[in-house]
Design a protein around this motif. Sequence first.
Motif, mmCIF file in Angstrom:
data_model
loop_
_atom_site.group_PDB
_atom_site.id
_atom_site.type_symbol
_atom_site.label_atom_id
_atom_site.label_comp_id
_atom_site.label_asym_id
_atom_site.label_seq_id
_atom_site.Cartn_x
_atom_site.Cartn_y
_atom_site.Cartn_z
ATOM 1 N N ALA A 51 0.834 -1.203 0.000
ATOM 2 C CA ALA A 51 0.000 0.000 0.000
ATOM 3 C C ALA A 51 0.867 1.251 0.000
ATOM 4 C CB ALA A 51 -0.936 -0.003 1.205
ATOM 5 N N LYS A 52 1.925 1.248 0.773
ATOM 6 C CA LYS A 52 2.843 2.391 0.813
ATOM 7 C C LYS A 52 3.460 2.624 -0.558
ATOM 8 C CE LYS A 52 7.090 4.058 2.895
ATOM 9 N NZ LYS A 52 8.297 3.640 3.602
ATOM 10 N N GLU A 53 3.858 1.548 -1.221
ATOM 11 C CA GLU A 53 4.427 1.673 -2.564
ATOM 12 C C GLU A 53 3.422 2.292 -3.528
ATOM 13 O OE1 GLU A 53 5.909 -2.149 -3.829
ATOM 14 O OE2 GLU A 53 7.220 -2.323 -2.082
ATOM 15 N N VAL A 54 2.154 1.899 -3.431
ATOM 16 C CA VAL A 54 1.116 2.438 -4.309
ATOM 17 C C VAL A 54 0.933 3.926 -4.050
ATOM 18 C CG1 VAL A 54 -1.364 2.399 -4.819
ATOM 19 C CG2 VAL A 54 -0.086 0.253 -4.626
ATOM 20 N N PHE A 55 0.816 4.317 -2.785
ATOM 21 C CA PHE A 55 0.634 5.728 -2.462
ATOM 22 C C PHE A 55 1.861 6.556 -2.838
ATOM 23 C CE2 PHE A 55 -2.631 4.074 0.570
ATOM 24 C CZ PHE A 55 -3.719 4.699 -0.029
ATOM 25 N N THR A 56 3.041 6.004 -2.657
ATOM 26 C CA THR A 56 4.264 6.704 -3.056
ATOM 27 C C THR A 56 4.292 6.909 -4.559
ATOM 28 O OG1 THR A 56 5.456 5.774 -1.159
ATOM 29 C CG2 THR A 56 6.796 6.601 -2.980
ATOM 30 N N ALA A 57 3.909 5.894 -5.309
ATOM 31 C CA ALA A 57 3.873 6.009 -6.774
ATOM 32 C C ALA A 57 2.848 7.047 -7.210
ATOM 33 C CB ALA A 57 3.567 4.650 -7.402
ATOM 34 N N LYS A 58 1.691 7.075 -6.544
ATOM 35 C CA LYS A 58 0.662 8.065 -6.872
ATOM 36 C C LYS A 58 1.164 9.477 -6.582
ATOM 37 C CE LYS A 58 -3.732 5.716 -6.587
ATOM 38 N NZ LYS A 58 -5.094 5.878 -6.087
ATOM 39 N N LEU A 59 1.830 9.664 -5.448
ATOM 40 C CA LEU A 59 2.384 10.967 -5.100
ATOM 41 C C LEU A 59 3.434 11.383 -6.118
ATOM 42 C CD1 LEU A 59 2.682 13.397 -3.231
ATOM 43 C CD2 LEU A 59 4.281 12.018 -1.851
ATOM 44 N N LYS A 61 3.718 10.450 -9.225
ATOM 45 C CA LYS A 61 3.044 10.770 -10.486
ATOM 46 C C LYS A 61 2.345 12.128 -10.394
ATOM 47 C CE LYS A 61 -0.363 9.010 -13.751
ATOM 48 N NZ LYS A 61 -1.337 7.960 -14.045
ATOM 49 N N SER A 62 1.688 12.372 -9.269
ATOM 50 C CA SER A 62 0.983 13.636 -9.077
ATOM 51 C C SER A 62 1.943 14.818 -9.109
ATOM 52 C CB SER A 62 0.235 13.605 -7.748
ATOM 53 O OG SER A 62 -0.335 14.861 -7.466
ATOM 54 N N GLU A 66 2.417 18.103 -12.454
ATOM 55 C CA GLU A 66 2.190 19.520 -12.183
ATOM 56 C C GLU A 66 3.526 20.276 -12.279
ATOM 57 O OE1 GLU A 66 -0.785 20.966 -11.606
ATOM 58 O OE2 GLU A 66 -1.829 19.043 -11.734
ATOM 59 N N ASP A 67 3.431 21.540 -12.491
ATOM 60 C CA ASP A 67 4.638 22.370 -12.545
ATOM 61 C C ASP A 67 4.926 22.906 -11.135
ATOM 62 O OD1 ASP A 67 6.812 23.693 -13.553
ATOM 63 O OD2 ASP A 67 5.660 25.457 -14.181
ATOM 64 N N TRP A 68 5.428 22.010 -10.315
ATOM 65 C CA TRP A 68 5.711 22.360 -8.923
ATOM 66 C C TRP A 68 7.089 22.985 -8.798
ATOM 67 C CZ3 TRP A 68 1.794 22.119 -5.628
ATOM 68 C CH2 TRP A 68 0.751 21.267 -5.912
ATOM 69 N N ARG A 69 7.192 23.946 -7.942
ATOM 70 C CA ARG A 69 8.486 24.549 -7.670
ATOM 71 C C ARG A 69 9.155 23.738 -6.579
ATOM 72 N NH1 ARG A 69 8.915 30.126 -4.877
ATOM 73 N NH2 ARG A 69 10.151 29.082 -3.330
ATOM 74 N N VAL A 70 10.237 23.106 -6.894
ATOM 75 C CA VAL A 70 10.980 22.305 -5.923
ATOM 76 C C VAL A 70 11.894 23.235 -5.149
ATOM 77 C CG1 VAL A 70 12.579 20.387 -5.607
ATOM 78 C CG2 VAL A 70 10.887 20.312 -7.448
ATOM 79 N N LEU A 71 11.829 23.151 -3.836
ATOM 80 C CA LEU A 71 12.655 24.025 -2.990
ATOM 81 C C LEU A 71 14.050 23.514 -2.868
ATOM 82 C CD1 LEU A 71 10.099 24.712 -0.138
ATOM 83 C CD2 LEU A 71 10.525 26.095 -2.168
#
Length: 71
Positions: A51-59, A61-62, A66-71
């Motif tokens: 389950a952790k692997e699935v949620f990590t993969a979803k995060l 991918k998410s 998106e065009d997120w600014r990485v700090l």
Amino acid sequence: MSEQKQTLTFEDKKYEIDSLTNEQKKLVNHTVNISQEINAMIMKLEQLNVAKEVFTAKLRKSLATEDWRVL
């Protein structure tokens, strides 16, 4: 027809269950129960890891879509 006696194999020795004391039978039951609980916990841990692997993969991918600014 002969009735087969229940036996316990413990540390490479066989014991007839009927010959054990009530305390010994209780200890056997505790040991069996604890082993079952350990196996159930191992299975639960495997499920949680998947389950952790699935949620990590979803995060991952998410955040990648998106065009997120990485700090």
